[in-house]
Design a protein around this motif. Sequence first.
Motif, PDB file in Angstrom:
ATOM      1  N   GLY A  11       1.637 -11.291   9.966  1.00  0.00           N
ATOM      2  CA  GLY A  11       2.745 -10.868   9.117  1.00  0.00           C
ATOM      3  C   GLY A  11       2.936 -11.765   7.918  1.00  0.00           C
ATOM      4  N   GLY A  12       3.995 -11.471   7.162  1.00  0.00           N
ATOM      5  CA  GLY A  12       4.330 -12.298   6.015  1.00  0.00           C
ATOM      6  C   GLY A  12       3.468 -12.071   4.797  1.00  0.00           C
ATOM      7  N   GLN A  13       2.676 -10.987   4.789  1.00  0.00           N
ATOM      8  CA  GLN A  13       1.798 -10.691   3.656  1.00  0.00           C
ATOM      9  C   GLN A  13       2.128  -9.300   3.116  1.00  0.00           C
ATOM     10  OE1 GLN A  13      -2.226 -11.046   5.088  1.00  0.00           O
ATOM     11  NE2 GLN A  13      -1.988 -13.194   5.676  1.00  0.00           N
ATOM     12  N   TYR A  14       2.303  -9.212   1.812  1.00  0.00           N
ATOM     13  CA  TYR A  14       2.576  -7.914   1.206  1.00  0.00           C
ATOM     14  C   TYR A  14       1.393  -6.978   1.414  1.00  0.00           C
ATOM     15  CZ  TYR A  14       6.518 -10.196  -1.192  1.00  0.00           C
ATOM     16  OH  TYR A  14       7.685 -10.866  -1.479  1.00  0.00           O
ATOM     17  N   ARG A  15       1.709  -5.706   1.517  1.00  0.00           N
ATOM     18  CA  ARG A  15       0.658  -4.716   1.798  1.00  0.00           C
ATOM     19  C   ARG A  15      -0.386  -4.670   0.660  1.00  0.00           C
ATOM     20  NH1 ARG A  15       2.133   0.036  -1.106  1.00  0.00           N
ATOM     21  NH2 ARG A  15       4.342   0.072  -1.652  1.00  0.00           N
ATOM     22  N   LYS A  16      -1.596  -4.318   1.061  1.00  0.00           N
ATOM     23  CA  LYS A  16      -2.707  -4.237   0.113  1.00  0.00           C
ATOM     24  C   LYS A  16      -3.304  -2.842   0.081  1.00  0.00           C
ATOM     25  CE  LYS A  16      -3.780  -9.114   0.824  1.00  0.00           C
ATOM     26  NZ  LYS A  16      -4.796 -10.105   1.283  1.00  0.00           N
ATOM     27  N   VAL A  17      -2.536  -1.878   0.552  1.00  0.00           N
ATOM     28  CA  VAL A  17      -2.956  -0.477   0.541  1.00  0.00           C
ATOM     29  C   VAL A  17      -1.765   0.386   0.135  1.00  0.00           C
ATOM     30  CG1 VAL A  17      -4.727  -0.766   2.311  1.00  0.00           C
ATOM     31  CG2 VAL A  17      -2.391  -0.172   2.984  1.00  0.00           C
ATOM     32  N   ASN A  18      -2.036   1.591  -0.308  1.00  0.00           N
ATOM     33  CA  ASN A  18      -0.974   2.549  -0.600  1.00  0.00           C
ATOM     34  C   ASN A  18      -0.588   3.274   0.685  1.00  0.00           C
ATOM     35  OD1 ASN A  18      -0.894   1.946  -3.338  1.00  0.00           O
ATOM     36  ND2 ASN A  18      -2.497   3.444  -3.821  1.00  0.00           N
ATOM     37  N   ILE A  19       0.669   3.669   0.768  1.00  0.00           N
ATOM     38  CA  ILE A  19       1.153   4.333   1.973  1.00  0.00           C
ATOM     39  C   ILE A  19       1.987   5.549   1.603  1.00  0.00           C
ATOM     40  CG2 ILE A  19       1.148   2.313   3.490  1.00  0.00           C
ATOM     41  CD1 ILE A  19       4.059   1.883   2.799  1.00  0.00           C
ATOM     42  N   GLN A  20       2.108   6.459   2.558  1.00  0.00           N
ATOM     43  CA  GLN A  20       2.938   7.640   2.411  1.00  0.00           C
ATOM     44  C   GLN A  20       4.015   7.594   3.492  1.00  0.00           C
ATOM     45  OE1 GLN A  20       2.447  10.238   0.029  1.00  0.00           O
ATOM     46  NE2 GLN A  20       1.030   8.762  -0.864  1.00  0.00           N
ATOM     47  N   ILE A  21       5.240   7.913   3.131  1.00  0.00           N
ATOM     48  CA  ILE A  21       6.345   7.930   4.094  1.00  0.00           C
ATOM     49  C   ILE A  21       6.620   9.368   4.508  1.00  0.00           C
ATOM     50  CG2 ILE A  21       8.719   7.249   4.555  1.00  0.00           C
ATOM     51  CD1 ILE A  21       6.825   4.923   4.000  1.00  0.00           C
ATOM     52  N   LYS A  22       6.487   9.628   5.773  1.00  0.00           N
ATOM     53  CA  LYS A  22       6.689  10.974   6.299  1.00  0.00           C
ATOM     54  C   LYS A  22       8.139  11.423   6.117  1.00  0.00           C
ATOM     55  CE  LYS A  22       5.996  13.686  10.524  1.00  0.00           C
ATOM     56  NZ  LYS A  22       5.608  13.617  11.971  1.00  0.00           N
ATOM     57  N   ASN A  23       8.328  12.669   5.710  1.00  0.00           N
ATOM     58  CA  ASN A  23       9.645  13.304   5.559  1.00  0.00           C
ATOM     59  C   ASN A  23      10.546  12.587   4.551  1.00  0.00           C
ATOM     60  OD1 ASN A  23       8.953  15.200   7.565  1.00  0.00           O
ATOM     61  ND2 ASN A  23       9.635  13.802   9.186  1.00  0.00           N
ATOM     62  N   SER A  24       9.954  11.961   3.539  1.00  0.00           N
ATOM     63  CA  SER A  24      10.736  11.282   2.508  1.00  0.00           C
ATOM     64  C   SER A  24      10.436  11.885   1.142  1.00  0.00           C
ATOM     65  CB  SER A  24      10.419   9.786   2.481  1.00  0.00           C
ATOM     66  OG  SER A  24      11.114   9.140   1.439  1.00  0.00           O
ATOM     67  N   MET A  25      11.479  12.042   0.319  1.00  0.00           N
ATOM     68  CA  MET A  25      11.296  12.565  -1.024  1.00  0.00           C
ATOM     69  C   MET A  25      10.761  11.499  -1.977  1.00  0.00           C
ATOM     70  SD  MET A  25      14.789  14.839  -1.349  1.00  0.00           S
ATOM     71  CE  MET A  25      14.356  15.404  -3.004  1.00  0.00           C
ATOM     72  N   HIS A  26      10.812  10.258  -1.549  1.00  0.00           N
ATOM     73  CA  HIS A  26      10.338   9.155  -2.388  1.00  0.00           C
ATOM     74  C   HIS A  26       9.159   8.465  -1.716  1.00  0.00           C
ATOM     75  CE1 HIS A  26      10.348   5.416  -4.714  1.00  0.00           C
ATOM     76  NE2 HIS A  26      10.275   4.798  -3.554  1.00  0.00           N
ATOM     77  N   GLN A  27       8.158   8.144  -2.486  1.00  0.00           N
ATOM     78  CA  GLN A  27       7.020   7.404  -1.973  1.00  0.00           C
ATOM     79  C   GLN A  27       7.000   6.006  -2.588  1.00  0.00           C
ATOM     80  OE1 GLN A  27       5.260   8.410   0.549  1.00  0.00           O
ATOM     81  NE2 GLN A  27       6.394  10.343   0.558  1.00  0.00           N
TER      82      GLN A  27
END
Length: 244
Positions: free
Chosen positions: A114-130
């Motif tokens: 942990g403690g490391q910012y993500r290094k990939v793009n992600i999609q949030i299920k059932n959310s109007m904002h990504q």
Amino acid sequence: MHQDILEVDKLHFNELREHVGEEKFFILLNEFVKKFTYESITIEGKNALSQEDVYNLLEKEVIVTQLPEREQKEALNYKKAFAHVFKLVISRRRLNEDILKDLHEILVEGIFVGGQYRKVNIQIKNSMHQPPDYVKVYDRMAKFFYDLEHFKGTAVQKGAFAHAQIFKIYPFLEGNGRLARLVLNYIIMFDGYMPISIPLSDKEIYLQSIDTFKVEKDLSPFVDYLYQLLVNSYEQYIETLESL
């Protein structure tokens, strides 16, 4: 209106806390931690442990083979992370980037690094904002801490802002919701308020108010919700202390 009622309740609680003594206060706080842990790891629908499972686990602090190991680690880590927040608040350490990363590291200890910012793009299920592209996370988080340092408003408004922004930026690959709820409590506790837990029965209004901020940049529904939740929580705290 809610803010005025909250300040009266806060004063009443602090007077009562002084009267009953620290031992009863920590009994109250310990019960809160169990409730907060269960509700926070469950509200997003991923937890396989029952409330009884979580309460027993936090009391005994022993992982059992009959229950999912990861969920048990998440619960124990959450208790540890809240204790760390409480210690930092007592020490008057303001939230900063290093502390945020440390908290995330505690949340996922023994599960992944942990403690490391993500290094990939992600999609949030059932959310109007990504969430933003991963290459923008460092800049967004730099702005997050700048805005937090220069925030003009009440502690509740500041806590709401920090919580909602973590949801919006989604800086880590996992654990952002749990982290956001810890950060919210970090900020309001730093200003002398008791911590709060989002009830599972409020899941829809809670997540909807976050989405309103992410899509419309309107924080007021979330702030109003938190004020009402704090008032309700203080009434319960007062009732509990009076009965101990």
